[in-house]
Write a protein that holds these residues in place. Structure first.
Motif, PDB file in Angstrom:
ATOM      1  N   ASP A  11      47.869  39.553  54.339  1.00 38.40           N
ATOM      2  CA  ASP A  11      47.590  38.942  53.709  1.00 38.40           C
ATOM      3  C   ASP A  11      46.862  39.461  52.016  1.00 38.40           C
ATOM      4  O   ASP A  11      46.499  39.691  51.903  1.00 38.40           O
ATOM      5  CB  ASP A  11      46.060  38.049  53.870  1.00 38.40           C
ATOM      6  N   PRO A  12      47.512  38.020  51.120  1.00 44.06           N
ATOM      7  CA  PRO A  12      47.708  39.017  50.289  1.00 44.06           C
ATOM      8  C   PRO A  12      46.260  39.224  49.312  1.00 44.06           C
ATOM      9  O   PRO A  12      44.924  40.250  48.515  1.00 44.06           O
ATOM     10  CB  PRO A  12      48.148  38.369  48.942  1.00 44.06           C
ATOM     11  N   ASP A  13      44.872  38.672  50.306  1.00 41.20           N
ATOM     12  CA  ASP A  13      43.376  39.014  49.497  1.00 41.20           C
ATOM     13  C   ASP A  13      43.564  40.145  49.933  1.00 41.20           C
ATOM     14  O   ASP A  13      41.785  40.336  49.127  1.00 41.20           O
ATOM     15  CB  ASP A  13      43.279  37.439  50.727  1.00 41.20           C
ATOM     16  N   ILE A  14      44.323  41.333  51.152  1.00 42.24           N
ATOM     17  CA  ILE A  14      43.510  42.742  50.548  1.00 42.24           C
ATOM     18  C   ILE A  14      43.411  42.754  49.263  1.00 42.24           C
ATOM     19  O   ILE A  14      42.660  44.365  48.889  1.00 42.24           O
ATOM     20  CB  ILE A  14      44.712  42.981  51.271  1.00 42.24           C
ATOM     21  N   LEU A  15      44.088  42.364  48.047  1.00 45.37           N
ATOM     22  CA  LEU A  15      44.058  42.618  46.499  1.00 45.37           C
ATOM     23  C   LEU A  15      42.430  43.076  46.591  1.00 45.37           C
ATOM     24  O   LEU A  15      41.941  43.922  45.342  1.00 45.37           O
ATOM     25  CB  LEU A  15      44.786  42.056  45.443  1.00 45.37           C
ATOM     26  N   ARG A  16      42.216  41.394  46.680  1.00 49.40           N
ATOM     27  CA  ARG A  16      40.833  41.453  46.762  1.00 49.40           C
ATOM     28  C   ARG A  16      40.159  42.503  46.747  1.00 49.40           C
ATOM     29  O   ARG A  16      39.138  42.948  46.239  1.00 49.40           O
ATOM     30  CB  ARG A  16      40.545  39.687  46.259  1.00 49.40           C
ATOM     31  N   SER A  17      39.970  42.101  48.057  1.00 48.01           N
ATOM     32  CA  SER A  17      38.998  43.130  48.806  1.00 48.01           C
ATOM     33  C   SER A  17      38.874  44.896  47.764  1.00 48.01           C
ATOM     34  O   SER A  17      38.003  45.798  48.161  1.00 48.01           O
ATOM     35  CB  SER A  17      39.150  43.151  50.218  1.00 48.01           C
ATOM     36  N   SER A  18      40.646  45.142  47.838  1.00 44.70           N
ATOM     37  CA  SER A  18      40.686  46.328  47.584  1.00 44.70           C
ATOM     38  C   SER A  18      40.030  46.777  46.154  1.00 44.70           C
ATOM     39  O   SER A  18      39.715  48.013  45.118  1.00 44.70           O
ATOM     40  CB  SER A  18      42.008  47.234  47.758  1.00 44.70           C
ATOM     41  N   PHE A  19      40.565  45.761  44.724  1.00 43.95           N
ATOM     42  CA  PHE A  19      40.840  46.087  43.893  1.00 43.95           C
ATOM     43  C   PHE A  19      39.323  44.850  43.156  1.00 43.95           C
ATOM     44  O   PHE A  19      38.969  44.741  41.713  1.00 43.95           O
ATOM     45  CB  PHE A  19      41.939  46.056  42.704  1.00 43.95           C
ATOM     46  N   SER A  20      38.986  44.163  43.475  1.00 39.56           N
ATOM     47  CA  SER A  20      37.408  43.159  42.780  1.00 39.56           C
ATOM     48  C   SER A  20      36.379  44.109  42.742  1.00 39.56           C
ATOM     49  O   SER A  20      35.818  45.174  43.135  1.00 39.56           O
ATOM     50  CB  SER A  20      37.300  42.201  43.687  1.00 39.56           C
ATOM     51  N   SER A  21      35.989  44.213  41.126  1.00 40.41           N
ATOM     52  CA  SER A  21      34.880  44.642  40.989  1.00 40.41           C
ATOM     53  C   SER A  21      33.701  44.365  41.144  1.00 40.41           C
ATOM     54  O   SER A  21      32.457  44.925  41.158  1.00 40.41           O
ATOM     55  CB  SER A  21      35.053  45.441  39.155  1.00 40.41           C
ATOM     56  N   GLN A  22      33.735  43.087  42.047  1.00 42.63           N
ATOM     57  CA  GLN A  22      32.219  42.061  42.076  1.00 42.63           C
ATOM     58  C   GLN A  22      32.125  42.773  44.016  1.00 42.63           C
ATOM     59  O   GLN A  22      31.653  42.238  44.257  1.00 42.63           O
ATOM     60  CB  GLN A  22      32.948  40.889  42.049  1.00 42.63           C
TER      61      GLN A  22
END
Length: 546
Positions: free
Chosen positions: A455-466
């Motif tokens: 799932d592309p949400d892996i980008l959020r968990s890896s790269f979100s500064s939040q």
């Protein structure tokens, strides 16, 4: 591998949403999913399936934990995945979410509320029944798992409540839209454990294993040596993707820890084991053409690459980061070090990930461009070939972990390629069990790794500064794109936002993608229907020997 480090027991205080991806980053060795398989399963279509027998599988390492909710290393997941079922399953060919323990579900229009209706008659290996209360107990306990449960914690981050609607219906409500959650319920990290198992401490579950409802039961665990599983009798609630109904074919599974790739290959050739993980490039030729099938698939999620600590003085400069990105010859690394068929990275996501965008042109090898960027950043060449500025050498340390035979040779090539443009690279090896503490401690320049998820949400968990932000990215428009894709139920809009996020990560060189990880397994031809699930691990319910 070494014993688990002290951080498991010290329980540092941190937000569960912030540290979600750490466990996933331990998937540095072998993984595969979606497409590119050499077959639909080893020996498939050969003869009539039959019950009985023992499958012996040699793996390269042991993560020191046999609880599926806390396991982040693929070679441990291979075994522990067989002991737990999930609410849903994901079709590795289409990405579609299908029933498993949940026979159906509803999602509200904002993707904040998920209601699951459970199958009746499901029991755990201790005899207790699956109920909505048990699912609630599992999800309520996830935040208490500690550092090794951070992947599961990430999937449930932002949860407002889990409510029992009736004995076989459970509702999970999030504070904000959370489109990724349905796919998360198909993972081993959110595998459902019995009420008694949930009550155990995380450390006890790691050493004793979980009480699950899966087709196999943990019988014996000897750390760094072996994991033994036995068939669960009367099992009758498998995934809707499985071809066999009821119990598994195999009576017993034995996973032996054999760190040396050559020894694993030799054991498979001699018949001492039936399957092996992590078939290396050096062993491919010897295994081809014999009584062995090589199964391979590309790993979805964030590709293998250089995780840059963007808060380091050297790496705060975008020109330096972009120079490193341009200096890496991905094709040379893929062709030289990795198994046949391995593809150079063409985005931050592997091509098997939903909503992947081809960014090949941004990742083209260009040593002249790298040198020009470093010149523009004020780094001048020295007599030894290493650039310097203000009396300081342009030197970086890449930290890596020995859970794959390809890690060191790949990084030695990276070291040579960066030296050719004037960047000095020091390689620093640490134990696999130190991965989480390395990122938590912030004492690194660059970390080599990948993150697997379908799932592309892996980008959020890896790269979100939040969130975790273990790469120390500054707040930017990337956060907006990552938050937006997690909140929308509009597939076209989500695809657009995921594309935007990929471009921002690559063009700003927040991370340096290098190669798509391809798992290659060696399987005896007497083993049939050994298949991969959507998370690139193996599924053994339908597997048989004959």
């Amino acid at each position: 591998m070494t014993a688990l480090p002290d951080f498991r027991h010290s329980r540092p205080a941190f937000s569960t949403s912030r540290w979600a991806p750490l466990a996933a980053l331990l998937t540095t060795s072998v993984l595969l999913t979606a497409c590119g398989s050499s077959g639909d399963g080893s020996g498939s279509g050969s003869g009539q399936p039959k019950s009985g027998g023992t499958l012996t599988f040699a793996v390269g390492s042991d993560a020191g934990c046999v609880d599926p909710q806390q396991s982040g290393s693929n070679e441990s997941i291979y075994s522990v995945r067989q002991t737990v079922d999930s609410l849903t399953d994901q079709d590795p060919k289409t990405g579609k979410i299908v029933p498993w323990l949940a026979k159906s579900w509803n999602i509200d229009s904002k993707a904040t509320t998920f209601t699951f209706r459970l199958r009746s008659g499901v029991t755990f290996s201790d005899g207790s029944k699956l109920t909505a209360q048990v699912v609630k107990d599992n999800f309520d306990a996830v935040p208490k798992l500690g550092p090794l449960g951070i992947l599961a914690q990430g999937y449930l981050s932002g949860v407002k409540s889990t409510t029992v609607v009736d004995p076989l219906s459970v509702k999970v409500t999030f504070k904000q839209p959370n489109a990724q959650f349905l796919q998360a319920t198909s993972t081993h990290s959110l595998g459902i454990e019995s009420a008694a198992s949930v009550k155990k401490t995380p450390q006890r579950k790691c050493s004793d294993g979980a009480i699950g409802s899966g087709p196999f039961v943990l019988k014996k665990y000897v750390q760094n040596q072996s994991i033994t599983l036995a068939k669960r009798t009367s099992y009758d609630w498998g995934s809707s993707l499985w071809s066999k109904k009821g119990e598994a074919y195999l009576d017993k599974l034995v996973f032996k820890v054999v760190p040396e790739a050559g020894v694993r290959a030799g054991s498979l050739q001699s018949g001492q084991v039936d399957a092996i993980s992590s078939v290396g490039k050096a062993n491919e030729a010897a295994l081809k053409g014999g009584q062995v099938t090589l199964l391979r698939r590309a790993n979805p999620g964030v590709v293998f690459g250089l995780g840059l600590n963007n808060s380091r003085p050297l790496l705060k400069d975008a020109k330096v980061r972009q120079a490193i990105l341009a200096a890496v010859d991905r094709k040379q690394i893929a062709d030289t070090v990795f198994p046949a068929g391995t593809q150079p990275a063409t985005s931050i996501l592997a091509h098997t990930t939903p909503d992947y965008t081809d960014l090949s042109s941004d990742l083209a090898f260009d040593a002249a461009k790298a040198k020009s960027l470093l010149d523009a950043a004020g780094w001048k060449g020295g007599s030894d070939g290493i650039r310097a500025k203000g009396g300081k050498k342009l030197s970086l340390t890449i930290t890596w972990f020995p859970n794959s035979a390809t890690n060191q040779p790949a990084l030695e090539l990276v070291q040579q390629q960066l030296k050719a443009v004037g960047v000095d690279v020091v390689l620093k090896q640490r134990q696999v069990s130190e991965f989480a503490t390395t990122l938590q401690g912030d004492d690194y320049d660059v970390v080599w790794g990948n993150v697997t998820r379908s799932d592309p949400d892996i980008l959020r968990s890896s790269f979100s500064s939040q969130l975790a932000n273990f790469y120390r990215l500054p707040a930017s428009s990337l956060d907006t794109a990552l938050s937006g894709q997690a909140a929308t139920t509009d597939t076209a809009k989500r695809e657009q936002l995921v594309e935007q996020a990929q471009k921002l990560i690559v063009q700003n060189a927040y991370n340096v993608p290098v190669v798509e990880l391809q798992t290659q397994l060696g399987v005896s031809k007497k083993v049939h229907d050994l298949d991969f699930d959507s998370g690139s691990r193996i599924q053994l319910h339908d597997t048989w020997i004959g």
